[in-house]
Scaffold this active site. Sequence first.
Site, short mmCIF file in Angstrom:
data_model
loop_
_atom_site.label_atom_id
_atom_site.label_comp_id
_atom_site.label_asym_id
_atom_site.label_seq_id
_atom_site.Cartn_x
_atom_site.Cartn_y
_atom_site.Cartn_z
N ARG A 112 1.13 -14.00 -81.64
CA ARG A 112 -0.28 -13.59 -81.66
C ARG A 112 -0.62 -13.08 -83.04
NH1 ARG A 112 -1.14 -8.89 -78.45
NH2 ARG A 112 -1.39 -7.84 -80.46
N GLU A 157 -1.76 -8.57 -88.79
CA GLU A 157 -0.33 -8.87 -88.71
C GLU A 157 -0.14 -10.10 -87.82
OE1 GLU A 157 2.26 -6.67 -86.24
OE2 GLU A 157 0.75 -6.29 -84.72
N ASN A 178 2.40 -11.27 -84.82
CA ASN A 178 3.45 -10.84 -83.88
C ASN A 178 4.26 -12.04 -83.42
OD1 ASN A 178 2.78 -7.89 -83.40
ND2 ASN A 178 0.80 -8.87 -83.03
N SER A 195 1.64 -9.11 -76.48
CA SER A 195 1.25 -8.66 -75.14
C SER A 195 -0.15 -9.11 -74.74
CB SER A 195 1.36 -7.14 -75.05
OG SER A 195 0.53 -6.57 -76.03
N LYS A 233 6.71 -6.84 -91.10
CA LYS A 233 5.65 -6.58 -92.08
C LYS A 233 6.13 -6.90 -93.51
CE LYS A 233 3.43 -4.38 -88.64
NZ LYS A 233 4.00 -4.31 -87.29
N LYS A 265 2.76 0.91 -94.07
CA LYS A 265 3.36 0.40 -92.83
C LYS A 265 4.88 0.31 -92.91
CE LYS A 265 -0.44 -2.60 -91.36
NZ LYS A 265 -0.73 -3.91 -90.76
N GLU A 273 6.95 -2.09 -84.62
CA GLU A 273 5.99 -2.78 -83.76
C GLU A 273 5.56 -1.87 -82.63
OE1 GLU A 273 4.79 -5.81 -84.18
OE2 GLU A 273 6.01 -6.14 -85.95
N GLY A 274 4.43 -2.19 -82.04
CA GLY A 274 4.03 -1.51 -80.81
C GLY A 274 2.96 -0.45 -80.98
N ARG A 328 -9.35 -6.59 -78.82
CA ARG A 328 -9.09 -5.18 -78.51
C ARG A 328 -10.09 -4.33 -79.29
NH1 ARG A 328 -3.08 -4.62 -80.12
NH2 ARG A 328 -3.91 -6.05 -81.67
P1 ADP Z 1 1.84 -2.97 -84.82
O1 ADP Z 1 2.86 -4.04 -85.01
O2 ADP Z 1 2.42 -1.64 -84.54
O3 ADP Z 1 0.77 -3.38 -83.86
P2 ADP Z 1 -0.23 -3.31 -86.85
O4 ADP Z 1 -0.01 -3.82 -88.22
O5 ADP Z 1 -0.92 -4.22 -85.92
O6 ADP Z 1 1.18 -2.81 -86.26
O7 ADP Z 1 -1.03 -1.95 -86.94
C1 ADP Z 1 -1.43 -1.24 -85.79
C2 ADP Z 1 -2.93 -1.01 -85.81
O8 ADP Z 1 -3.31 -0.33 -87.01
C3 ADP Z 1 -3.76 -2.27 -85.79
O9 ADP Z 1 -3.98 -2.72 -84.47
C4 ADP Z 1 -5.04 -1.82 -86.48
O10 ADP Z 1 -5.89 -1.16 -85.56
C5 ADP Z 1 -4.55 -0.80 -87.49
N1 ADP Z 1 -4.35 -1.45 -88.79
C6 ADP Z 1 -3.23 -2.08 -89.22
N2 ADP Z 1 -3.39 -2.58 -90.46
C7 ADP Z 1 -4.64 -2.26 -90.85
C8 ADP Z 1 -5.41 -2.48 -92.03
N3 ADP Z 1 -4.89 -3.13 -93.06
N4 ADP Z 1 -6.67 -2.00 -92.07
C9 ADP Z 1 -7.18 -1.33 -91.02
N5 ADP Z 1 -6.53 -1.07 -89.89
C10 ADP Z 1 -5.26 -1.53 -89.77
MG MG Z 2 2.87 -5.97 -84.13
MG MG Z 3 -0.55 -4.92 -84.04
#
Ligand code: ADP
Ligand code: MG
Ligand code: MG
Length: 499
Positions: free
Chosen positions: A153, A169, A171, A176, A334, A388, A392-393, A475
């Site tokens: 995803r 990102e 996944n 999920s 990442k 970051k 994950e999660g 979401r």
């Molecule tokens: P995870 O693998 O834990 O889901 P993400 O990279 O998706 O990690 O980050 C979790 C959440 O943080 C995302 O769903 C988003 O809401 C927020 N986020 C992540 N990267 C960014 C970004 N570059 N700008 C704004 N919000 C972000």
């Molecule tokens: Mg993720």
């Molecule tokens: Mg995410």
Amino acid sequence: SSTMALQPSSCGGVGMENQDSRFSPTPVSGVHGIDQELVDEMLYDALVWSSLHGLVIGDRNLERSGRIPGVGMVHAPFTLLPTIFPESYWRQACELAPIFNELVDRVSLDGNFLQDSLSRTKEVDAFTSRLLDIHLKMLQIGKKEEIRLGLHRSDYMLDEQTNLLLQIELNTISSSFPGLGCLVSELHRSLLDHHGEKLGLVSKQVPWNTAVNKYAEAIAKAWAEYNNPSSIVMIIVQAEERNMYDQHWLFHVLKEKHNVKAIRKTLAEVDAQGELKPDGRLLVGGQEISVIYFRAGYTPNDYPSESEWRARLLMEQSLAIKCPSISYHLTGTKKIQQELAKAGVLERFLDDKEDIEKVRKCFAGLWSLDDQEIVLKAIGNPRLFVMKPQREGGGNNIYNEEVKENLLRIQKEGTQEDAAYILMQRIFPNISPTLLVRDGICQKDHAISELGIYGAYLRNKERVIINEQSGYLMRTKVSSSNEGGVAAGFAVLDSIYLS
Ligand code: ADP
Ligand code: MG
Ligand code: MG
């Protein structure tokens, strides 16, 4: 005519205190203006619909709800109405799915690229280090994954200032909500069928969501490629899982539509019951496993002891089709996302120039912390960056002043800890008024949304059997919250209304 911009009703917005100062508050309008009687009626209908259709999660107030299906269920959190999303960006995101699938596959085959890119991370991140150890072992024994199944995803936000669709990102493990995501699309269509006229909205603008069917089909086809009719599918799960119904939906479709049987096992159970035959076949409880679908194993919390790591290694060594394999898993980190964004790297893995252009266009700024110039910039303006770790999660990232504090601390300590993180450009999506429903209560708030596009990929040697976009997940979270996980309690499930 539309009644979307009527008077604000009594229920005011909440939780805007922490909103980023670069935004002026959005006026209460749009869905917040919907007549309260209509909101109440739709809310009631939505709650009944969710209960009758299995749009549910385990209720955290009930102790057994994460273990025993049918005990302590509550509706999944959702938006009362779908969020408007421009059709052109939707198409762009859909087009990217097969390209990212191919990219993951190509990158996964370059074992040295994965090891080299993550070599500094390995020194400071014990979890990634364990994954890399398994990966290295597989390289050393020359393990080949001839049948490869990816259920990915790719998540995006629409950056308001640049008007660009930017990837958050990708996944490659435990993507999920293919199950509940489809149900929310159906819920929204049902609400619009019955109440849409009063809102000037039509249900056909909510795209049909194929995620659960496409994922089940991909798993069934992988099972068929393995070519042993008596083999079964195994889902790796956490011992306690409040999001079990999303998983059950997928395996319900697998069983009913494809007649493929699946069992649920924790990593500890695989360690206790698993057996690797000399020919590479994996037996669990005496049954041959053809496909392993991971809905656990993506976080260090899933490996409380050596037992879980033994199970992961055992599975990786086997002939079973792993979704994901250790290579696919690492490709979704990442750090690899950041490496792929470097000049010239995409060109190593993709042949088609147009595909490369499309992928690069959706990359936000991504940097390693050994880039001194960007670290200084981030210290000076931490709100424009997200820091970051390789996790994950949801709930793991660092924002705002804490970016600055952490960067300064790492600089001062002079350790290698910088290698545990990447820096990413912060994306600022448009904030819009939304109706969020949790625990039977509808709350008006201002929110931002993240669009996930599911992708399925299946190949057997040179034959690509599936490579497609396979549904979506919107979401939505209150704009004052940094993180976005639904399961982690930050966001609610949503669908899209194409405009
Ligand atoms: P995870 O693998 O834990 O889901 P993400 O990279 O998706 O990690 O980050 C979790 C959440 O943080 C995302 O769903 C988003 O809401 C927020 N986020 C992540 N990267 C960014 C970004 N570059 N700008 C704004 N919000 C972000
Ligand atoms: Mg993720
Ligand atoms: Mg995410």
